[in-house]
Scaffold this motif. Sequence first.
Motif, mmCIF file in Angstrom:
data_model
loop_
_atom_site.group_PDB
_atom_site.id
_atom_site.type_symbol
_atom_site.label_atom_id
_atom_site.label_comp_id
_atom_site.label_asym_id
_atom_site.label_seq_id
_atom_site.Cartn_x
_atom_site.Cartn_y
_atom_site.Cartn_z
ATOM 1 N N LEU A 75 0.844 -1.215 0.000
ATOM 2 C CA LEU A 75 0.000 0.000 0.000
ATOM 3 C C LEU A 75 0.869 1.252 0.000
ATOM 4 O O LEU A 75 0.593 2.239 -0.680
ATOM 5 C CB LEU A 75 -0.900 0.019 1.241
ATOM 6 N N MET A 76 1.958 1.183 0.769
ATOM 7 C CA MET A 76 2.827 2.355 0.859
ATOM 8 C C MET A 76 3.528 2.622 -0.473
ATOM 9 O O MET A 76 3.702 3.771 -0.884
ATOM 10 C CB MET A 76 3.840 2.163 1.988
ATOM 11 N N LEU A 77 3.912 1.537 -1.147
ATOM 12 C CA LEU A 77 4.559 1.707 -2.457
ATOM 13 C C LEU A 77 3.561 2.295 -3.459
ATOM 14 O O LEU A 77 3.912 3.129 -4.295
ATOM 15 C CB LEU A 77 5.105 0.371 -2.956
ATOM 16 N N ARG A 78 2.299 1.863 -3.332
ATOM 17 C CA ARG A 78 1.266 2.406 -4.229
ATOM 18 C C ARG A 78 1.102 3.908 -3.964
ATOM 19 O O ARG A 78 0.974 4.698 -4.893
ATOM 20 C CB ARG A 78 -0.057 1.675 -3.944
ATOM 21 N N LEU A 79 1.112 4.279 -2.689
ATOM 22 C CA LEU A 79 0.975 5.703 -2.356
ATOM 23 C C LEU A 79 2.172 6.490 -2.911
ATOM 24 O O LEU A 79 2.002 7.596 -3.441
ATOM 25 C CB LEU A 79 0.865 5.883 -0.834
ATOM 26 N N ALA A 80 3.366 5.908 -2.816
ATOM 27 C CA ALA A 80 4.557 6.597 -3.350
ATOM 28 C C ALA A 80 4.362 6.900 -4.835
ATOM 29 O O ALA A 80 4.670 8.008 -5.308
ATOM 30 C CB ALA A 80 5.802 5.733 -3.133
ATOM 31 N N LEU A 81 3.806 5.921 -5.554
ATOM 32 C CA LEU A 81 3.598 6.126 -7.002
ATOM 33 C C LEU A 81 2.533 7.193 -7.260
ATOM 34 O O LEU A 81 2.660 8.011 -8.168
ATOM 35 C CB LEU A 81 3.188 4.810 -7.676
ATOM 36 N N ARG A 82 1.473 7.203 -6.443
ATOM 37 C CA ARG A 82 0.419 8.213 -6.615
ATOM 38 C C ARG A 82 1.000 9.617 -6.370
ATOM 39 O O ARG A 82 0.662 10.569 -7.061
ATOM 40 C CB ARG A 82 -0.748 7.969 -5.636
ATOM 41 N N ILE A 83 1.880 9.716 -5.362
ATOM 42 C CA ILE A 83 2.493 11.024 -5.083
ATOM 43 C C ILE A 83 3.365 11.441 -6.275
ATOM 44 O O ILE A 83 3.335 12.594 -6.718
ATOM 45 C CB ILE A 83 3.316 10.983 -3.776
ATOM 46 N N GLU A 84 4.118 10.480 -6.801
ATOM 47 C CA GLU A 84 4.972 10.805 -7.961
ATOM 48 C C GLU A 84 4.114 11.275 -9.139
ATOM 49 O O GLU A 84 4.446 12.234 -9.825
ATOM 50 C CB GLU A 84 5.798 9.582 -8.365
ATOM 51 N N ASP A 85 2.992 10.561 -9.368
ATOM 52 C CA ASP A 85 2.106 10.936 -10.490
ATOM 53 C C ASP A 85 1.604 12.367 -10.328
ATOM 54 O O ASP A 85 1.399 13.070 -11.303
ATOM 55 C CB ASP A 85 0.862 10.021 -10.519
ATOM 56 N N GLU A 86 1.363 12.752 -9.100
ATOM 57 C CA GLU A 86 0.743 14.057 -8.870
ATOM 58 C C GLU A 86 1.728 15.092 -8.352
ATOM 59 O O GLU A 86 1.332 16.135 -7.819
ATOM 60 C CB GLU A 86 -0.418 13.901 -7.878
ATOM 61 N N ALA A 87 3.015 14.797 -8.526
ATOM 62 C CA ALA A 87 4.038 15.625 -7.878
ATOM 63 C C ALA A 87 3.954 17.104 -8.274
ATOM 64 O O ALA A 87 4.099 17.983 -7.421
ATOM 65 C CB ALA A 87 5.423 15.072 -8.200
ATOM 66 N N GLU A 88 3.686 17.380 -9.544
ATOM 67 C CA GLU A 88 3.705 18.786 -9.967
ATOM 68 C C GLU A 88 2.570 19.578 -9.306
ATOM 69 O O GLU A 88 2.785 20.668 -8.780
ATOM 70 C CB GLU A 88 3.631 18.868 -11.491
ATOM 71 N N ALA A 89 1.354 18.992 -9.306
ATOM 72 C CA ALA A 89 0.227 19.703 -8.680
ATOM 73 C C ALA A 89 0.452 19.846 -7.178
ATOM 74 O O ALA A 89 0.145 20.893 -6.589
ATOM 75 C CB ALA A 89 -1.071 18.951 -8.952
ATOM 76 N N LEU A 90 1.003 18.809 -6.564
ATOM 77 C CA LEU A 90 1.299 18.885 -5.128
ATOM 78 C C LEU A 90 2.331 19.986 -4.845
ATOM 79 O O LEU A 90 2.207 20.737 -3.878
ATOM 80 C CB LEU A 90 1.829 17.545 -4.618
ATOM 81 N N ALA A 91 3.341 20.071 -5.711
ATOM 82 C CA ALA A 91 4.395 21.083 -5.515
ATOM 83 C C ALA A 91 3.813 22.493 -5.634
ATOM 84 O O ALA A 91 4.152 23.393 -4.857
ATOM 85 C CB ALA A 91 5.522 20.870 -6.516
ATOM 86 N N GLN A 92 2.913 22.674 -6.603
ATOM 87 C CA GLN A 92 2.287 23.999 -6.773
ATOM 88 C C GLN A 92 1.466 24.350 -5.530
ATOM 89 O O GLN A 92 1.493 25.492 -5.057
ATOM 90 C CB GLN A 92 1.383 24.000 -8.018
ATOM 91 N N LEU A 93 0.741 23.361 -5.021
ATOM 92 C CA LEU A 93 -0.071 23.589 -3.823
ATOM 93 C C LEU A 93 0.828 23.931 -2.627
ATOM 94 O O LEU A 93 0.546 24.846 -1.850
ATOM 95 C CB LEU A 93 -0.909 22.332 -3.537
ATOM 96 N N GLU A 94 1.933 23.202 -2.504
ATOM 97 C CA GLU A 94 2.861 23.439 -1.395
ATOM 98 C C GLU A 94 3.419 24.854 -1.449
ATOM 99 O O GLU A 94 3.554 25.526 -0.420
ATOM 100 C CB GLU A 94 3.996 22.405 -1.438
#
Length: 480
Positions: A75-94
């Motif tokens: 599950l944690m590895l799956r979450l890591a991949l989801r974060i990678e997929d959404e990294a740009e939007a997450l970075a903008q939000l941060e």
Amino acid sequence: MPHGRVPPPARNLIGGEWLPATSGAVMPMISPIDGQPFAMIAESGPEDVDAAVRAARTALEGDWGRLTAAERGRLMLRLALRIEDEAEALAQLETRDNGKPVAQSRADMTAVARYFEYYGGAADKLHGEVIPFLNGYDAMSMREPHGVTAHIIPWNYPVQIFGRSVGAALAMGNATVTKPAEDACLTILRIGELAAESGFPPGAINIVTGRGMVAGQALSEHPGVDFISFTGSPEVGQAIHIAAARNHIPCTLELGGKSPQIVFDDADLVAAAPVIVNAIVQNGGQTCSAGSRVLIQRGIWERLTTMLAERFATVEASPAEGALLGPLISARQKARVERYIDEADAPLIARGRIAQDAPAAGFYVAPALFGPVDPTSPIAQEEIFGPVLAAIPFDSEAEAIAIANGTEYGLVAGIWTKDGDRQARMARAMRCGQVFINSYGAGGGIELPFGGVRKSGHGREKGFAALYEFSRLKTVVHRF
Ligand code: TAP
């Protein structure tokens, strides 16, 4: 303008549901870039914290607690991949939430994905032993989760600290309740959404926003919590330590520092100078391991301070994507840092600038280099948490050690010298948790045990060491 998707407005993640504060109270998020409100979060009370702790307990006794270590890791590895997929939007939000330049937010997203990857991979690798004992007995040790772990997170590296702390706790099978900082919490909430989409059972990851004095304190004092991981100021850390003692539970405290970089006269100054400047300017100097003191052997004082001054003078506090220095987190933090600069009792060697296009209402501070600074002065002793560097001259190795160890803190030290014997002596002499030789803070150090001594706190996060913190040993003796 940065965009990044804002998570469910003014909601907590409790038991897999997005719930408003029971009281209905909300509070605004102010962007450090322009000082304007741009989102609302739930202003939670003790009743919301209580609901989250109960949800975590239910998860432990239910679907989450029943998973094997390998299933948790997956599950944690799956979450890591989801974060990678959404990294740009997450970075903008941060960047909108925290103010740090987008390039630095992107690095934070890479790091948080890596934390979940690292701890996901480690989930089934730490186990107990069979211990030689009496004839007719089997004796073994086994690792167990603590149970419900509380994670109180600061605003300077919200997602990195969430990843290192919650990641290690989940790997060992704990169910978690996070109280992020009120000044920067939206990206953590969004990662909570991604965790749900990755298949985490409800209640394994709970996130409750609100004020530290209310929600944070309620969490640290809650009798249903079995372990506390805290990162923040020494003052609040001490209160957390007392709360943990009252409930007889362990805690880790990561409380910042006044870390020295020590430059001997045989050092490679061309390599050292940019690293020294980055180590105090990056993230606005709002880094627990910021290299906020540079100790310079007298023979190279003129040369190195000139090199540092040239670099400082070119640093601009700016909202630009690739800026080295963005705004500080809040008006309060800006005022605090400016007070240290205004009241510094040492000559100013160099000052950077604030970019012309930086919004006037944003929380920008031009970086400052002072020296020679008396090692006992406030700017050489106190954690400023801003882009302020104190340069201190020294003559001998013994004097460098005394100055380096001469604060109440002890988190990180950097040693710059080509002399191998001196490298070994200095590494041993530093009273702190981490020493870099001819580098500083390389690569984020996800795999490296990290933590301090004395006012910098205790316990170790990051690396495999954190897995020992987030679990406990049980000894089982079997007579046959
Ligand atoms: P703190 O007040 O220590 O905040 C850290 C976390 O603790 C936040 O989530 C905060 O929530 C929460 N908190 C505050 N009071 C609490 C309480 N009584 N019980 C439980 N939790 C509580 O730090 P700050 O005010 O943001 O920063 C002040 C100084 O602390 C900085 O200038 C810097 O020197 C230091 N600091 C160090 C670090 C690291 S990485 N070591 C990180 C941040 C700050 P709220 O944000 O909602 O209040």
